[in-house]
Design an enzyme around this catalytic site. Structure first.
Site, PDB file in Angstrom:
ATOM      1  N   HIS A  53      50.762  63.135  92.471  1.00 58.97           N
ATOM      2  CA  HIS A  53      50.166  63.921  91.375  1.00 58.97           C
ATOM      3  C   HIS A  53      51.060  63.991  90.138  1.00 58.97           C
ATOM      4  CE1 HIS A  53      52.295  67.803  92.314  1.00 58.97           C
ATOM      5  NE2 HIS A  53      52.171  67.419  93.573  1.00 58.97           N
TER       6      HIS A  53
ATOM      7  N   ASP B 220      51.016  66.507  87.752  1.00 65.89           N
ATOM      8  CA  ASP B 220      51.412  67.819  87.226  1.00 65.89           C
ATOM      9  C   ASP B 220      52.553  68.441  88.012  1.00 65.89           C
ATOM     10  OD1 ASP B 220      49.650  68.138  89.455  1.00 65.89           O
ATOM     11  OD2 ASP B 220      49.182  70.187  88.857  1.00 65.89           O
TER      12      ASP B 220
ATOM     13  N   ASP C  14      58.610  67.260  92.848  1.00 63.32           N
ATOM     14  CA  ASP C  14      57.225  67.502  93.270  1.00 63.32           C
ATOM     15  C   ASP C  14      56.347  67.336  92.040  1.00 63.32           C
ATOM     16  OD1 ASP C  14      54.854  68.424  94.271  1.00 63.32           O
ATOM     17  OD2 ASP C  14      55.473  70.518  94.430  1.00 63.32           O
TER      18      ASP C  14
ATOM     19  N   GLU D 230      46.962  68.837  90.713  1.00 64.64           N
ATOM     20  CA  GLU D 230      47.057  69.117  92.148  1.00 64.64           C
ATOM     21  C   GLU D 230      47.486  70.555  92.356  1.00 64.64           C
ATOM     22  OE1 GLU D 230      49.084  69.378  96.132  1.00 64.64           O
ATOM     23  OE2 GLU D 230      49.868  69.823  94.152  1.00 64.64           O
ATOM     24  N   GLU D 231      48.398  71.018  91.509  1.00 58.96           N
ATOM     25  CA  GLU D 231      48.986  72.346  91.706  1.00 58.96           C
ATOM     26  C   GLU D 231      47.981  73.472  91.463  1.00 58.96           C
ATOM     27  OE1 GLU D 231      51.751  72.750  93.080  1.00 58.96           O
ATOM     28  OE2 GLU D 231      53.033  71.018  92.658  1.00 58.96           O
TER      29      GLU D 231
ATOM     30  N   ASP E 246      53.874  63.094  98.718  1.00 57.73           N
ATOM     31  CA  ASP E 246      54.003  64.419  98.105  1.00 57.73           C
ATOM     32  C   ASP E 246      54.679  65.391  99.068  1.00 57.73           C
ATOM     33  OD1 ASP E 246      53.654  66.448  96.256  1.00 57.73           O
ATOM     34  OD2 ASP E 246      51.562  66.833  96.789  1.00 57.73           O
TER      35      ASP E 246
ATOM     36  N   HIS F  10      59.132  73.930  93.605  1.00 54.32           N
ATOM     37  CA  HIS F  10      58.709  75.121  92.847  1.00 54.32           C
ATOM     38  C   HIS F  10      59.862  76.109  92.684  1.00 54.32           C
ATOM     39  CE1 HIS F  10      54.175  74.496  94.045  1.00 54.32           C
ATOM     40  NE2 HIS F  10      54.811  73.361  93.830  1.00 54.32           N
TER      41      HIS F  10
HETATM   42 ZN   LIG Z   1      53.196  68.308  95.196  1.00 56.54          ZN
END
Ligand SMILES: [Zn+2]
Length: 428
Positions: free
Chosen positions: A89, A91, A150, A184-185, A207, A389
């Site tokens: 992904h 984002d 990520d 995706e997030e 991922d 994150h």
């Molecule tokens: Zn991810």
């Protein structure tokens, strides 16, 4: 083939790509309904499109929703009918800033705590996997932003594997489809996934986290939208008449079992979590997420919420409620069962890179969970990243190399696998 000899090539390509990608701000925006939800994702998508064109990968395209796709044609004539896909992904999470990321490359990591800006420390005590990379290269942010491994690590790994396979047509591989997805997030991107365009029998999202892991299970997920209606009246004359929806909402949240909250659970235990609440006297709206690995446990929790709401109507005569139940995604385990050899090949590919594969599960969902539900079995492969994150997000370069090699070996193993166990044979 011996990919270990080419390690330097992989390290150099991966590092250059990764450092370039993390500098593009692609934070998604929960409050935007457009897909992609932020312009940065389109900028990144355009950059990848150009790279694919430079690599002369056919059919490279970018659609208006920000999906980047391309297909590297099969190198083995017998595999022209076979297509496997790799997904990552574009984002980064809206929960932490991804603007002006300044990646720091720590060469020859000495095994000590790493001090970042604003007093943020990354320590082997809190992140024991750091010890696996003594004297190797670790990458972190400067501590003021997330790093974005990520999932820019996943994007860099897929791109590098693609470049390698393109330059080594002597390796037998099937058609390789790649798709880079927006949002995706926020969980919204997959609603626009170009499913009709996809030819893959199976896909792999790149991922995941720790090197060696393959994620073949995820949560079953439901969102419950609850509306509670009170009855408003001037507060001075409210005695015996007022029904305050703010209190109804507070009571509902307070009654949810606290030992089944995200903060109280881990492993295979699911939870309830109220993630949004807007309330006034007349009306309250809440969103409650229900998560578990089994449909049975999710249904049990939905019943509990329903029963709490019903009891509120009893306790506050005149109060009313409305409940909307939305299934968000399913545990991918069911879909992977339709292709039992898939996990075996994936484990074989990981083992070939020199490490032990570790099956695990995700306390969440992935684009792969959604795609599995749409009929394309899609397990998740590690990227090598840790502490996603977070300001302490980090990744080790050797892990990125092995993730890339896993993709290449998967493509190569597809050949021997289909020579002996074609999917059709398997289903008979
Ligand atoms: Zn991810």
């Amino acid at each position: 083939m011996d990919l270990d000899k080419q390690r330097q090539w992989f390290e150099q390509r991966l590092l250059a790509r990764f450092l370039r990608y993390v500098k593009v701000e692609t934070t998604s925006d929960k409050n935007m309904n457009t897909i992609p939800s932020s312009k940065g994702q389109l900028d990144f998508a355009a950059m990848l499109l150009q790279e694919l064109k430079d690599l002369k990968i056919p059919n490279a395209a970018l659609n208006t929703n920000g999906f980047v796709s391309a297909t590297l044609p099969a190198s083995a004539p017998s595999l022209k009918q076979q297509t496997i896909g790799f997904i990552a992904h574009l984002d980064t999470t809206p929960d932490l800033t991804g603007a002006h990321v300044k990646p720091i490359v720590h060469e020859n990591y000495a095994g000590k705590a790493i001090a970042l800006k604003r007093g943020i420390r990354l320590t082997p005590k809190a992140s024991p996997a750091l010890k696996n990379y003594l004297n190797r290269t670790i990458i972190t942010s400067d501590g003021t932003t997330l790093l974005g491994a990520d999932d820019k690590a996943g994007v860099a790994e897929i791109m590098t594997a693609l470049e390698f396979l393109k330059n080594h047509p002597q390796i037998p591989y099937p058609n390789i489809e790649i798709i880079f997805t927006p949002d995706e997030e926020t969980g919204r991107g997959m609603s626009r996934f170009p499913l009709k365009q996809i030819k893959s029998d199976v896909c792999f999202t790149v991922d995941g986290g720790e090197e060696g892991t393959l994620e073949i299970e995820c949560f079953e997920a439901y969102s419950l939208k609850v509306t509670l209606f009170g009855q408003s009246i001037h507060l001075g004359e409210a005695r015996g008449k007022l029904i305050n929806a703010v209190e109804l909402a507070a009571r509902l949240v307070e009654t949810l079992p606290k030992n089944e909250s995200p903060q109280a659970t881990d492993g295979r235990f699911g939870y309830y979590s109220c993630v949004e609440l807007q309330a006034s006297i007349e009306r309250a709206r809440l969103e409650i997420l229900i998560r578990d690995f089994t449909p049975k446990e999710c249904k049990r929790r939905i019943k509990v919420v329903t029963s709490i709401i019903n009891s509120l109507e009893q306790l506050y005569p005149g109060a009313r409620s409305n409940l909307e139940i939305k299934k968000q995604y399913s545990n991918m385990r069911q879909s992977l069962k339709t292709y039992p050899k898939l996990v075996t090949i994936l484990e074989q590919a990981i083992r070939r890179t020199g490490i032990t594969p570790k099956r695990t599960y995700i306390r969440g969902g992935t684009d792969g969970a959604r795609l599995s539900e749409m009929g394309v079995p899609t397990p998740n492969i590690f990227t090598g990243g840790h502490n996603f994150h977070s300001y302490r997000e980090w990744i080790a370069l050797p892990a990125m190399v092995r993730a890339t090699q896993t993709i290449i070996y998967l493509a190569e193993l597809w050949f021997s696998f289909h020579e002996t166990h074609g999917r059709k044979n398997e289903k008979q």
